[in-house]
Motif scaffolding. Structure first.
Motif, short mmCIF file in Angstrom:
data_model
loop_
_atom_site.label_atom_id
_atom_site.label_comp_id
_atom_site.label_asym_id
_atom_site.label_seq_id
_atom_site.Cartn_x
_atom_site.Cartn_y
_atom_site.Cartn_z
N ILE A 100 -1.62 23.66 1.06
CA ILE A 100 -1.60 22.19 1.10
C ILE A 100 -1.53 21.60 -0.30
N ASP A 101 -1.98 22.33 -1.30
CA ASP A 101 -1.97 21.82 -2.67
C ASP A 101 -0.68 22.14 -3.42
N SER A 102 0.25 22.82 -2.77
CA SER A 102 1.50 23.17 -3.43
C SER A 102 2.30 21.92 -3.76
N GLU A 103 2.98 21.93 -4.90
CA GLU A 103 3.85 20.81 -5.27
C GLU A 103 4.98 20.66 -4.25
N PHE A 104 5.39 21.76 -3.66
CA PHE A 104 6.46 21.70 -2.66
C PHE A 104 5.97 21.01 -1.39
N THR A 105 4.70 21.19 -1.07
CA THR A 105 4.13 20.51 0.10
C THR A 105 4.02 19.01 -0.15
N LYS A 106 3.66 18.64 -1.35
CA LYS A 106 3.46 17.23 -1.67
C LYS A 106 4.76 16.44 -1.70
N TYR A 107 5.86 17.10 -2.04
CA TYR A 107 7.12 16.38 -2.24
C TYR A 107 8.22 16.78 -1.27
N LEU A 108 7.83 17.35 -0.13
CA LEU A 108 8.77 17.70 0.93
C LEU A 108 8.55 16.75 2.10
N TYR A 109 9.60 15.95 2.42
CA TYR A 109 9.44 14.89 3.43
C TYR A 109 10.62 14.89 4.41
N PRO A 110 10.36 14.50 5.66
CA PRO A 110 11.46 14.33 6.61
C PRO A 110 12.24 13.05 6.31
N VAL A 111 13.53 13.10 6.50
CA VAL A 111 14.36 11.91 6.35
C VAL A 111 14.15 10.99 7.54
N ILE A 112 14.14 9.69 7.28
CA ILE A 112 13.95 8.67 8.31
C ILE A 112 15.31 8.06 8.63
N TYR A 113 15.69 8.07 9.90
CA TYR A 113 17.00 7.56 10.29
C TYR A 113 16.86 6.18 10.93
N ARG A 114 17.69 5.24 10.47
CA ARG A 114 17.59 3.85 10.90
C ARG A 114 18.98 3.29 11.24
N GLU A 115 18.99 2.32 12.15
CA GLU A 115 20.21 1.57 12.43
C GLU A 115 20.53 0.64 11.27
N ASN A 149 14.47 6.79 -0.95
CA ASN A 149 15.32 7.97 -0.96
C ASN A 149 15.26 8.77 0.34
N LEU A 150 14.42 8.33 1.26
CA LEU A 150 14.21 9.07 2.50
C LEU A 150 14.83 8.38 3.70
N ILE A 151 15.51 7.27 3.50
CA ILE A 151 16.06 6.50 4.61
C ILE A 151 17.58 6.66 4.65
N LYS A 152 18.10 7.06 5.82
CA LYS A 152 19.54 7.22 5.99
C LYS A 152 19.97 6.56 7.30
N HIS A 153 21.26 6.26 7.39
CA HIS A 153 21.79 5.67 8.61
C HIS A 153 21.67 6.66 9.77
N ILE A 154 21.47 6.13 10.97
CA ILE A 154 21.21 6.96 12.15
C ILE A 154 22.38 7.89 12.48
N SER A 155 23.57 7.59 11.99
CA SER A 155 24.71 8.47 12.25
C SER A 155 24.53 9.85 11.64
N TRP A 156 23.58 9.97 10.67
CA TRP A 156 23.30 11.26 10.05
C TRP A 156 22.15 12.01 10.74
N TRP A 162 15.24 17.41 5.98
CA TRP A 162 14.05 17.28 5.15
C TRP A 162 14.49 17.31 3.70
N ARG A 163 13.75 16.58 2.85
CA ARG A 163 14.12 16.51 1.44
C ARG A 163 12.96 16.91 0.53
N LEU A 164 13.32 17.69 -0.46
CA LEU A 164 12.40 18.02 -1.53
C LEU A 164 12.83 17.21 -2.74
N LEU A 165 11.93 16.38 -3.27
CA LEU A 165 12.26 15.48 -4.38
C LEU A 165 11.36 15.78 -5.57
N PHE A 166 11.99 16.15 -6.67
CA PHE A 166 11.26 16.47 -7.90
C PHE A 166 11.82 15.65 -9.06
#
Length: 228
Positions: A100-115, A149-156, A162-166
């Motif tokens: 849980i303390d890994s840097e990869f855990t802290k900065y790995l997020y699911p992308v949110i899809y929106r209309e 950086n985690l929001i994309k159009h629903i067509s995707w 999931w995104r890793l952001l460093f």
């Protein structure tokens, strides 16, 4: 393949992505900037503040490196778009192995899809009330710059990304875990397959071939372990 052999991942720049709206998942009503200017006593025009906000959001991308993963192995468009029409390969990781303390855990997020893009006008107004007082790592606007950086159009959404952001200077980052498997299809040529055999042995993971099932009504793969 060299990156995979060294158990590293390539961190890309957002400007190289195939989505023209990538990392631009938010918008704001410019009229809110007039209220902000008047309340903060900034005496700046709306156009000036709007340009300033736009530059700030763009500059926030400059040091950011992103790697994209998918939770869907058998997604056919993904194989077509990102694995050289199926002739490439996929590396599988189990990120549940991370602490849980890994840097990869802290900065790995699911992308949110929106209309539609996320309206941050009200949030922006609230943040400006404290933004002029706070500086450094915990500046409240930094969280907003990260979220966009985690929001994309629903067509995707088919990508189930999931995104890793460093914030990295180097485009290559060493992974703290090893792959669980490497996957190829029957389109992988013999030379690449031989290289991937050696890599899978070095990383102590399986090399698995996916072959389209011929005698089944469903679009499914047959999996087979590639032997030495």
């Amino acid at each position: 393949m060299e990156t995979s052999e060294q158990n590293m991942i390539y961190m890309n720049d957002a400007e190289n992505f195939n989505d023209p709206f990538d990392c631009l998942g938010v918008w704001w009503d410019t009229s809110i900037l007039k209220d902000i200017s008047e309340k903060q006593g900034l005496n700046f025009s709306v156009d000036y503040l709007d340009d300033h906000m736009d530059v700030m959001f763009k500059n926030a991308l400059t040091p950011l490196k992103i790697t994209c993963f998918s939770s869907e192995l058998y997604n056919l468009p993904l194989w077509g778009n990102y694995a050289e029409s199926g002739s490439g390969f996929v590396v599988e990781y189990n990120f549940r192995e991370l602490n849980i303390d890994s840097e990869f855990t802290k900065y790995l997020y699911p992308v949110i899809y929106r209309e539609e893009r996320e309206d941050i006008s009200k949030v922006l107004k609230l943040l400006f009330e404290v933004a002029v007082k706070e500086q450094g790592e915990f500046h409240p606007l930094l969280r907003l710059l990260f979220y966009k950086n985690l929001i994309k159009h629903i067509s995707w959404s088919y990508e189930r990304e999931w995104r890793l952001l460093f914030l990295e200077n180097d485009n290559h980052v060493k992974l703290p875990i090893k792959p669980t498997a490497i996957y190829i299809t029957d389109r992988c040529n013999e030379g690449n397959e031989d290289c991937l055999k050696l890599i899978s042995q070095k990383l102590n993971c399986d090399l698995i071939r996916l072959t389209p099932t011929r005698n089944n009504k469903s679009f499914i793969f047959t999996e087979a372990l590639v032997q030495d």
